[in-house]
Every structure is written in structure tokens, then in C-alpha cells.
Design a protein around this motif. Structure first.
Motif, PDB file in Angstrom:
ATOM      1  N   LEU A   1       0.816  -1.209   0.000  1.00  0.00           N
ATOM      2  CA  LEU A   1       0.000   0.000   0.000  1.00  0.00           C
ATOM      3  C   LEU A   1       0.850   1.260   0.000  1.00  0.00           C
ATOM      4  N   HIS A   2       2.022   1.219   0.650  1.00  0.00           N
ATOM      5  CA  HIS A   2       2.882   2.403   0.664  1.00  0.00           C
ATOM      6  C   HIS A   2       3.386   2.720  -0.741  1.00  0.00           C
ATOM      7  N   GLU A   3       3.706   1.697  -1.513  1.00  0.00           N
ATOM      8  CA  GLU A   3       4.159   1.896  -2.888  1.00  0.00           C
ATOM      9  C   GLU A   3       3.001   2.371  -3.766  1.00  0.00           C
ATOM     10  N   PHE A   4       1.839   1.764  -3.570  1.00  0.00           N
ATOM     11  CA  PHE A   4       0.638   2.184  -4.289  1.00  0.00           C
ATOM     12  C   PHE A   4       0.362   3.657  -4.047  1.00  0.00           C
ATOM     13  N   GLN A   5       0.501   4.113  -2.800  1.00  0.00           N
ATOM     14  CA  GLN A   5       0.278   5.514  -2.467  1.00  0.00           C
ATOM     15  C   GLN A   5       1.283   6.413  -3.183  1.00  0.00           C
ATOM     16  N   GLN A   6       2.539   5.972  -3.230  1.00  0.00           N
ATOM     17  CA  GLN A   6       3.544   6.757  -3.947  1.00  0.00           C
ATOM     18  C   GLN A   6       3.174   6.902  -5.423  1.00  0.00           C
ATOM     19  N   CYS A   7       2.708   5.812  -6.015  1.00  0.00           N
ATOM     20  CA  CYS A   7       2.311   5.857  -7.424  1.00  0.00           C
ATOM     21  C   CYS A   7       1.139   6.808  -7.628  1.00  0.00           C
ATOM     22  N   LEU A   8       0.165   6.746  -6.730  1.00  0.00           N
ATOM     23  CA  LEU A   8      -0.994   7.633  -6.830  1.00  0.00           C
ATOM     24  C   LEU A   8      -0.600   9.103  -6.749  1.00  0.00           C
ATOM     25  N   GLU A   9       0.342   9.418  -5.876  1.00  0.00           N
ATOM     26  CA  GLU A   9       0.680  10.806  -5.582  1.00  0.00           C
ATOM     27  C   GLU A   9       1.767  11.367  -6.492  1.00  0.00           C
ATOM     28  N   LEU A  10       2.375  10.535  -7.298  1.00  0.00           N
ATOM     29  CA  LEU A  10       3.495  10.961  -8.129  1.00  0.00           C
ATOM     30  C   LEU A  10       3.085  12.097  -9.069  1.00  0.00           C
ATOM     31  N   GLU A  11       3.900  13.125  -9.105  1.00  0.00           N
ATOM     32  CA  GLU A  11       3.675  14.280  -9.982  1.00  0.00           C
ATOM     33  C   GLU A  11       2.245  14.807  -9.842  1.00  0.00           C
ATOM     34  N   ASN A  12       1.843  15.005  -8.589  1.00  0.00           N
ATOM     35  CA  ASN A  12       0.522  15.560  -8.279  1.00  0.00           C
ATOM     36  C   ASN A  12      -0.617  14.738  -8.868  1.00  0.00           C
ATOM     37  N   GLY A  13      -0.469  13.418  -8.793  1.00  0.00           N
ATOM     38  CA  GLY A  13      -1.538  12.530  -9.256  1.00  0.00           C
ATOM     39  C   GLY A  13      -1.636  12.430 -10.758  1.00  0.00           C
ATOM     40  N   ARG A  14      -0.494  12.485 -11.436  1.00  0.00           N
ATOM     41  CA  ARG A  14      -0.483  12.466 -12.904  1.00  0.00           C
ATOM     42  C   ARG A  14      -1.094  11.191 -13.478  1.00  0.00           C
ATOM     43  N   TYR A  15      -0.875  10.049 -12.777  1.00  0.00           N
ATOM     44  CA  TYR A  15      -1.246   8.764 -13.369  1.00  0.00           C
ATOM     45  C   TYR A  15      -2.486   8.158 -12.710  1.00  0.00           C
ATOM     46  N   ASP A  16      -3.224   7.450 -13.523  1.00  0.00           N
ATOM     47  CA  ASP A  16      -4.408   6.715 -13.059  1.00  0.00           C
ATOM     48  C   ASP A  16      -3.939   5.348 -12.581  1.00  0.00           C
ATOM     49  N   VAL A  17      -3.845   5.168 -11.275  1.00  0.00           N
ATOM     50  CA  VAL A  17      -3.311   3.936 -10.695  1.00  0.00           C
ATOM     51  C   VAL A  17      -4.479   3.159 -10.101  1.00  0.00           C
ATOM     52  N   VAL A  18      -4.720   1.983 -10.644  1.00  0.00           N
ATOM     53  CA  VAL A  18      -5.936   1.227 -10.347  1.00  0.00           C
ATOM     54  C   VAL A  18      -5.573   0.004  -9.502  1.00  0.00           C
ATOM     55  N   TRP A  19      -6.267  -0.167  -8.402  1.00  0.00           N
ATOM     56  CA  TRP A  19      -5.965  -1.239  -7.451  1.00  0.00           C
ATOM     57  C   TRP A  19      -6.366  -2.599  -8.009  1.00  0.00           C
ATOM     58  N   GLY A  20      -5.593  -3.655  -7.666  1.00  0.00           N
ATOM     59  CA  GLY A  20      -5.863  -4.965  -8.233  1.00  0.00           C
ATOM     60  C   GLY A  20      -5.865  -6.122  -7.263  1.00  0.00           C
ATOM     61  N   CYS A  21      -6.062  -5.855  -5.967  1.00  0.00           N
ATOM     62  CA  CYS A  21      -6.073  -6.929  -4.966  1.00  0.00           C
ATOM     63  C   CYS A  21      -7.390  -6.861  -4.205  1.00  0.00           C
ATOM     64  N   ASP A  22      -8.346  -7.719  -4.588  1.00  0.00           N
ATOM     65  CA  ASP A  22      -9.718  -7.608  -4.096  1.00  0.00           C
ATOM     66  C   ASP A  22      -9.808  -7.654  -2.569  1.00  0.00           C
ATOM     67  N   GLU A  23      -9.022  -8.533  -1.952  1.00  0.00           N
ATOM     68  CA  GLU A  23      -9.131  -8.733  -0.504  1.00  0.00           C
ATOM     69  C   GLU A  23      -8.518  -7.601   0.304  1.00  0.00           C
ATOM     70  N   MET A  24      -7.936  -6.603  -0.374  1.00  0.00           N
ATOM     71  CA  MET A  24      -7.367  -5.439   0.315  1.00  0.00           C
ATOM     72  C   MET A  24      -7.969  -4.135  -0.191  1.00  0.00           C
ATOM     73  N   MET A  25      -9.164  -4.205  -0.742  1.00  0.00           N
ATOM     74  CA  MET A  25      -9.750  -3.000  -1.319  1.00  0.00           C
ATOM     75  C   MET A  25      -9.938  -1.890  -0.289  1.00  0.00           C
ATOM     76  N   LEU A  26     -10.339  -2.229   0.914  1.00  0.00           N
ATOM     77  CA  LEU A  26     -10.591  -1.198   1.911  1.00  0.00           C
ATOM     78  C   LEU A  26      -9.316  -0.423   2.227  1.00  0.00           C
ATOM     79  N   GLY A  27      -8.205  -1.131   2.347  1.00  0.00           N
ATOM     80  CA  GLY A  27      -6.937  -0.447   2.563  1.00  0.00           C
ATOM     81  C   GLY A  27      -6.589   0.461   1.403  1.00  0.00           C
ATOM     82  N   ALA A  28      -6.884   0.008   0.185  1.00  0.00           N
ATOM     83  CA  ALA A  28      -6.612   0.821  -0.994  1.00  0.00           C
ATOM     84  C   ALA A  28      -7.497   2.063  -1.016  1.00  0.00           C
ATOM     85  N   LEU A  29      -8.763   1.920  -0.626  1.00  0.00           N
ATOM     86  CA  LEU A  29      -9.647   3.080  -0.563  1.00  0.00           C
ATOM     87  C   LEU A  29      -9.111   4.113   0.421  1.00  0.00           C
ATOM     88  N   ALA A  30      -8.640   3.640   1.556  1.00  0.00           N
ATOM     89  CA  ALA A  30      -8.093   4.549   2.570  1.00  0.00           C
ATOM     90  C   ALA A  30      -6.836   5.242   2.070  1.00  0.00           C
TER      91      ALA A  30
END
Length: 304
Positions: A174-203
Motif C-alpha cells: 500500500l505504501h508503494e501504491f500511495q507513492q504511485c498515486l501521488e506521483l507528480e501531483n496525481g499524474r497517473y491513473d493507478v488502479v488497485w488490483g487486490c480484491d481482498e485489500m480493497m478497503l486499505g486501498a480506498l483509505a
């Protein structure tokens, strides 16, 4: 497709007949079911869809069937990754020609990608074959074996790949996912792919997710998103727990073969998975049904 992914995208299954031959006829009814259940997009020929077990011609036929069935109502992402970059480029160009909304690709996995530069070069080759479509790199290191720093890839790939839109992020960091989401002020559309951890991804900031179990339990995940957005964390956690338990039950068997059996229980005949994925025995199917009926999330869908 210019909008970012919001909500649930089903990683779709590929139907086969009793002899193991591709049979695209069930796709129309499946797409209607998915859209009615709240699905906001379709991800075709990925891991779930056994893209790597299909011939290039079969992958083209599957992509065409899903694009035609969606009929513009939801975006269709076509996964074109291949150990042969030549075939991947053929698939990407085909996806653009049939009206797909985006192209996605894993990296080659037999000869491993050893550097960020190598990954950028490979993905540039594929993305350039469909220059008019957004390109999403499919990051799934557990299957590709790639150890390339995905944040470094995103930092450096934008200049080389003009149509790079983002990632399908199928990992658990999740820490890496967050970095990807925030990179260059949210330049990229980073889509979560682990169903059993969706709530953590939403947070963490996820806006969209691509997954296998959305084929059978999209309403559960939809309720989870609604609860989270309403600040009802207790309900959101309860729903995530139901998802985890459902996936635990499915994981007692060859996962995608078990999912295809659930599709059959729901009235969709998609056959079973191709080798090397193993089919379930009749006893395993009976046990799967028994265990799933006991879960609240599927009890109403699957009759004893």
C-alpha cells in the motif's frame, strides 16, 4: 477514453466449451449481468481471462466479443502482454482497430526484465502500436517475476511513452501504491488490483479497482465503497471481511477454476480453465458449493 477509472472493473473470464475450445457466445449474457450488478468497466484477457493461455487469434476474438457486448456502455481494457513483443504489438493494434477503450500489458516474463530502462523500452514498443489509446502497464510481479521499482518506472516512463495513462497495480504494498498515486501531483491513473485489500486501498486514495471476484460479488464491493465514502468504517470492515472469507474459500481450490464453477452455479457456462491450471473434481465442486452457500455474500445467489 479520457476519464479516469472510478468504481469496479471486472477482470473478465474467457468461456470455453466442453472440449476446451473457445466459445464466445456466453459473453453477451455475462456482460449484461456485470453491468446490471454495478460494474463500471471490463478488463479482458488478463490473468483472470487466461490471456497467456490463449493463441493470438483467440485473444483477438475474445476482445472483439467483449467490445461488441459492451457496446460503448462501459470501457473495455484489452490486456495484450506477451513474451513476444511482436505478438503484443499485433494485439495492441487490433484492440485499437476494434474500438477498445484502452490497452494494458504485462511485461515479458520468460526472459526477465532486469532494469527500468528495459521495462520502459518494452512497454514503449507495445504502447506505440496503439497510439490513439490510453496505455496501462499491468504491474503483477508475483507472476511476471519483475523486480523493477514501479515508482521509478512511472517517474521515467512518461517522456518515452506518450500515451501512458497509468497502472493496473496488482501487488500488496500500500505504501508503494500511495507513492504511485501521488506521483507528480496525481499524474497517473493507478488502479488497485487486490480484491481482498480493497478497503486499505480506498483509505490510501484508490478511486478504481480491477478484480476477479467482482464477476460474482460486485454488489458487496459496491456497498463497501458506499460505506467507506459515508464514513461508516464498521460496515466497510465487515464487508471487507466477507470478501476475505469468500476469497479464502475459493483459494482452497485452483482459484480461477473455482471461479468458473461459481459462474456455472450462477447460470453462466464458461467451461473450466486450460492447462496448466487444474480443473476441480466433482467432490471439490460439491465442497465449494457447500462452503459458499454458508457465506452471507453468496447464499442468496447460489441455491443449495
Amino acid at each position: 477514453m479520457t476519464d479516469r477509472i472510478h468504481g469496479l472493473v471486472a477482470a473478465t473470464y474467457t468461456p470455453f466449451d466442453a472440449s476446451g475450445r473457445l466459445e464466445v457466445t456466453p459473453i453477451d449474457a455475462m456482460v449484461e449481468y456485470l453491468i446490471a450488478s454495478g460494474i463500471r468497466g471490463l478488463y479482458v484477457c488478463g490473468s483472470t481471462g487466461e490471456g497467456m493461455s490463449l493463441s493470438t487469434d483467440e485473444r483477438c476474438r475474445v476482445a472483439e466479443a467483449y467490445v461488441q457486448a459492451a457496446a460503448g456502455r462501459v470501457p473495455v481494457f484489452v490486456q495484450v502482454g506477451h513474451n513476444s513483443l511482436t505478438d503484443a504489438k499485433i494485439l495492441a493494434a487490433h484492440a485499437e482497430s476494434i474500438g477498445a477503450d484502452a490497452v494494458s500489458a504485462t511485461c515479458p516474463s520468460y526472459f526477465k526484465i532486469a532494469s527500468t530502462e528495459g521495462l520502459i523500452e518494452c512497454m514503449h514498443e507495445i504502447a506505440s502500436a496503439a497510439p490513439g489509446l490510453p496505455f496501462y502497464y499491468y504491474h503483477i510481479p508475483v507472476l511476471t517475476g519483475s523486480t523493477v521499482d514501479i515508482v521509478d518506472f512511472l517517474r521515467r516512463a512518461g517522456q518515452a511513452i506518450p500515451n501512458l495513462a497509468g497502472l493496473k497495480y496488482t501487488d500488496t504494498k500500500l505504501h508503494e501504491f500511495q507513492q504511485c498515486l501521488e506521483l507528480e501531483n496525481g499524474r497517473y491513473d493507478v488502479v488497485w488490483g487486490c480484491d481482498e485489500m480493497m478497503l486499505g486501498a480506498l483509505a490510501t486514495g484508490s478511486r478504481g479497482a480491477i478484480g476477479s471476484t467482482y464477476n460474482i460479488a460486485a454488489p458487496l464491493y459496491g456497498r463497501m465503497i458506499t460505506a467507506f465514502e459515508a464514513g461508516d468504517m464498521q460496515t466497510a470492515r465487515q464487508l471487507q471481511s466477507q470478501s476475505i472469507e469468500m476469497i479464502r474459500v475459493l483459494g482452497q481450490f485452483p482459484f480461477h477454476s473455482a471461479m468458473k464453477e461459481v459462474l456455472r452455479m450462477l447460470g453462466f457456462e464458461f467451461g473450466t480453465c486450460r492447462l496448466p491450471q487444474q480443473s476441480l473434481t466433482s467432490n471439490e465442486v460439491a465442497k465449494l458449493r457447500e462452503d459458499l452457500v454458508q457465506l452471507d455474500v453468496l447464499a442468496e445467489l447460489i441455491a443449495p
